[in-house]
Scaffold this motif. Sequence first.
Motif, PDB file in Angstrom:
ATOM      1  N   ILE A 266       0.826  -1.204   0.000  1.00  0.00           N
ATOM      2  CA  ILE A 266       0.000   0.000   0.000  1.00  0.00           C
ATOM      3  C   ILE A 266       0.859   1.251   0.000  1.00  0.00           C
ATOM      4  CG2 ILE A 266      -2.021  -1.006   1.107  1.00  0.00           C
ATOM      5  CD1 ILE A 266      -0.924   0.031   3.801  1.00  0.00           C
ATOM      6  N   THR A 267       0.250   2.350  -0.423  1.00  0.00           N
ATOM      7  CA  THR A 267       0.854   3.663  -0.265  1.00  0.00           C
ATOM      8  C   THR A 267      -0.270   4.652  -0.004  1.00  0.00           C
ATOM      9  OG1 THR A 267       2.437   5.251  -1.187  1.00  0.00           O
ATOM     10  CG2 THR A 267       0.778   4.381  -2.693  1.00  0.00           C
ATOM     11  N   ILE A 268       0.095   5.851   0.428  1.00  0.00           N
ATOM     12  CA  ILE A 268      -0.880   6.912   0.650  1.00  0.00           C
ATOM     13  C   ILE A 268      -0.369   8.190   0.002  1.00  0.00           C
ATOM     14  CG2 ILE A 268      -1.832   5.948   2.776  1.00  0.00           C
ATOM     15  CD1 ILE A 268      -0.078   7.870   4.374  1.00  0.00           C
ATOM     16  N   HIS A 269      -1.284   9.111  -0.241  1.00  0.00           N
ATOM     17  CA  HIS A 269      -0.940  10.394  -0.854  1.00  0.00           C
ATOM     18  C   HIS A 269      -1.578  11.501  -0.019  1.00  0.00           C
ATOM     19  CE1 HIS A 269       0.492   8.262  -4.440  1.00  0.00           C
ATOM     20  NE2 HIS A 269      -0.579   7.503  -4.309  1.00  0.00           N
ATOM     21  N   VAL A 270      -0.758  12.198   0.744  1.00  0.00           N
ATOM     22  CA  VAL A 270      -1.244  13.276   1.603  1.00  0.00           C
ATOM     23  C   VAL A 270      -0.421  14.523   1.294  1.00  0.00           C
ATOM     24  CG1 VAL A 270      -1.589  14.073   3.967  1.00  0.00           C
ATOM     25  CG2 VAL A 270      -1.915  11.647   3.408  1.00  0.00           C
ATOM     26  N   ALA A 271      -1.068  15.535   0.766  1.00  0.00           N
ATOM     27  CA  ALA A 271      -0.372  16.762   0.382  1.00  0.00           C
ATOM     28  C   ALA A 271       0.328  17.384   1.585  1.00  0.00           C
ATOM     29  CB  ALA A 271      -1.359  17.758  -0.227  1.00  0.00           C
ATOM     30  N   GLY A 272       1.595  17.730   1.393  1.00  0.00           N
ATOM     31  CA  GLY A 272       2.357  18.383   2.447  1.00  0.00           C
ATOM     32  C   GLY A 272       3.005  17.452   3.445  1.00  0.00           C
ATOM     33  N   ALA A 273       2.764  16.157   3.316  1.00  0.00           N
ATOM     34  CA  ALA A 273       3.342  15.195   4.260  1.00  0.00           C
ATOM     35  C   ALA A 273       4.802  14.930   3.934  1.00  0.00           C
ATOM     36  CB  ALA A 273       2.558  13.890   4.232  1.00  0.00           C
ATOM     37  N   GLN A 274       5.619  14.821   4.958  1.00  0.00           N
ATOM     38  CA  GLN A 274       7.017  14.461   4.804  1.00  0.00           C
ATOM     39  C   GLN A 274       7.139  12.935   4.759  1.00  0.00           C
ATOM     40  OE1 GLN A 274       9.487  16.878   4.399  1.00  0.00           O
ATOM     41  NE2 GLN A 274       7.613  18.103   4.236  1.00  0.00           N
ATOM     42  N   PRO A 275       8.265  12.418   4.262  1.00  0.00           N
ATOM     43  CA  PRO A 275       8.415  10.956   4.200  1.00  0.00           C
ATOM     44  C   PRO A 275       8.150  10.261   5.527  1.00  0.00           C
ATOM     45  CG  PRO A 275      10.148  11.991   2.920  1.00  0.00           C
ATOM     46  CD  PRO A 275       9.396  13.104   3.596  1.00  0.00           C
TER      47      PRO A 275
ATOM     48  N   GLU B 249      -4.987   9.884  10.359  1.00  0.00           N
ATOM     49  CA  GLU B 249      -4.770  10.325  11.739  1.00  0.00           C
ATOM     50  C   GLU B 249      -3.300  10.229  12.139  1.00  0.00           C
ATOM     51  OE1 GLU B 249      -7.393   7.985  14.102  1.00  0.00           O
ATOM     52  OE2 GLU B 249      -9.209   8.758  13.125  1.00  0.00           O
ATOM     53  N   ALA B 250      -2.648   9.139  11.743  1.00  0.00           N
ATOM     54  CA  ALA B 250      -1.243   8.958  12.116  1.00  0.00           C
ATOM     55  C   ALA B 250      -0.327   9.873  11.316  1.00  0.00           C
ATOM     56  CB  ALA B 250      -0.837   7.501  11.913  1.00  0.00           C
ATOM     57  N   CYS B 251      -0.629  10.040  10.044  1.00  0.00           N
ATOM     58  CA  CYS B 251       0.204  10.869   9.173  1.00  0.00           C
ATOM     59  C   CYS B 251       0.158  12.336   9.585  1.00  0.00           C
ATOM     60  CB  CYS B 251      -0.259  10.709   7.722  1.00  0.00           C
ATOM     61  SG  CYS B 251       0.630  11.727   6.529  1.00  0.00           S
ATOM     62  N   CYS B 252      -1.011  12.790  10.012  1.00  0.00           N
ATOM     63  CA  CYS B 252      -1.227  14.224  10.231  1.00  0.00           C
ATOM     64  C   CYS B 252      -1.229  14.618  11.704  1.00  0.00           C
ATOM     65  CB  CYS B 252      -2.539  14.650   9.574  1.00  0.00           C
ATOM     66  SG  CYS B 252      -2.622  14.282   7.805  1.00  0.00           S
ATOM     67  N   VAL B 253      -0.565  13.851  12.526  1.00  0.00           N
ATOM     68  CA  VAL B 253      -0.485  14.170  13.955  1.00  0.00           C
ATOM     69  C   VAL B 253       0.102  15.568  14.150  1.00  0.00           C
ATOM     70  CG1 VAL B 253       0.715  13.608  16.100  1.00  0.00           C
ATOM     71  CG2 VAL B 253      -0.319  11.788  14.747  1.00  0.00           C
TER      72      VAL B 253
ATOM     73  N   ILE C  71       7.995   9.748  -1.751  1.00  0.00           N
ATOM     74  CA  ILE C  71       9.216  10.536  -1.921  1.00  0.00           C
ATOM     75  C   ILE C  71       9.268  11.125  -3.322  1.00  0.00           C
ATOM     76  CG2 ILE C  71      11.733  10.389  -2.086  1.00  0.00           C
ATOM     77  CD1 ILE C  71      11.564   8.227   0.127  1.00  0.00           C
ATOM     78  N   LEU C  72       8.982  10.302  -4.327  1.00  0.00           N
ATOM     79  CA  LEU C  72       9.011  10.795  -5.700  1.00  0.00           C
ATOM     80  C   LEU C  72       7.951  11.869  -5.911  1.00  0.00           C
ATOM     81  CD1 LEU C  72      10.368  10.526  -8.415  1.00  0.00           C
ATOM     82  CD2 LEU C  72       8.745   8.719  -9.005  1.00  0.00           C
ATOM     83  N   GLU C  73       6.784  11.668  -5.328  1.00  0.00           N
ATOM     84  CA  GLU C  73       5.722  12.665  -5.437  1.00  0.00           C
ATOM     85  C   GLU C  73       6.141  13.981  -4.786  1.00  0.00           C
ATOM     86  OE1 GLU C  73       0.962  13.148  -4.316  1.00  0.00           O
ATOM     87  OE2 GLU C  73       2.082  11.385  -3.690  1.00  0.00           O
ATOM     88  N   GLU C  74       6.811  13.889  -3.647  1.00  0.00           N
ATOM     89  CA  GLU C  74       7.272  15.090  -2.949  1.00  0.00           C
ATOM     90  C   GLU C  74       8.318  15.832  -3.777  1.00  0.00           C
ATOM     91  OE1 GLU C  74       9.382  16.363   1.298  1.00  0.00           O
ATOM     92  OE2 GLU C  74       8.864  14.281   0.886  1.00  0.00           O
ATOM     93  N   MET C  75       9.235  15.094  -4.389  1.00  0.00           N
ATOM     94  CA  MET C  75      10.255  15.718  -5.230  1.00  0.00           C
ATOM     95  C   MET C  75       9.614  16.464  -6.394  1.00  0.00           C
ATOM     96  SD  MET C  75      12.921  12.513  -5.156  1.00  0.00           S
ATOM     97  CE  MET C  75      14.085  13.143  -6.358  1.00  0.00           C
ATOM     98  N   CYS C  76       8.625  15.843  -7.015  1.00  0.00           N
ATOM     99  CA  CYS C  76       7.937  16.499  -8.131  1.00  0.00           C
ATOM    100  C   CYS C  76       7.195  17.743  -7.648  1.00  0.00           C
ATOM    101  CB  CYS C  76       6.965  15.528  -8.788  1.00  0.00           C
ATOM    102  SG  CYS C  76       7.771  14.155  -9.632  1.00  0.00           S
TER     103      CYS C  76
END
Length: 205
Positions: free
Chosen positions: A3-12, A75-79, A121-126
């Motif tokens: 699985i993966t997730i896509h959350v705008a502004g999230a760090q690795p 919830e865990a990603c955006c603590v 990570i690739l999404e963040e770089m882009c």
Amino acid sequence: MTITIHVAGAQPEDIVRGLLAAQSVFDRAGVTPDLAATARFIVEGWDIRGFPNPAPEAELAICNVWDEADQAAVEACCVGWPADRIPDTADLELVREPQRFRLTSEEERSEWQFQTAEAGILEEMCGEGYFNEGRPEDEVVFLLDYWDFERLTEEQRRLYDERIYPLMRIWFFEHERFEEEYTRLRAEWARGLPPDNRQLSLFAA
């Protein structure tokens, strides 16, 4: 699949935390992510068709697991985030080419975190404006928008392995060096210089 997730502004590290939370939901329910996703798909189709008999009992029993995992990931990603920045969903999705790792040391744990967050990570770089100049490797990045390696030709997979993947590792493990290495390597590739095998060997998985 994994699985993966896509959350705008999230760090690795945020992505990793969200993925671990989602996986914990699947583990507690005793189902794999692909089984949960399939159950949700089947139940949605049954709903669209007007609930005909027979009901998909097995899928009904686990159809909510996917959504529960998605919410756990958010919830865990955006603590600690402001409420107005927290999205309704983590856009949880299945990813091809699963990889499994044993957590037996800090080094291996860091490697596992990198592999788990690879798509993010690739999404963040882009998102930061890299790989946007229309070069051959930039086209590969575009094709990997859904992290589907089956879309790549053999040559495109080579470009990923030789050009994109090493930069992703620098971004994650040695971020302070990234800008310098990105500029240097892109200049070399533009001049048609052969890959620096010594450099690539530093970041071999």
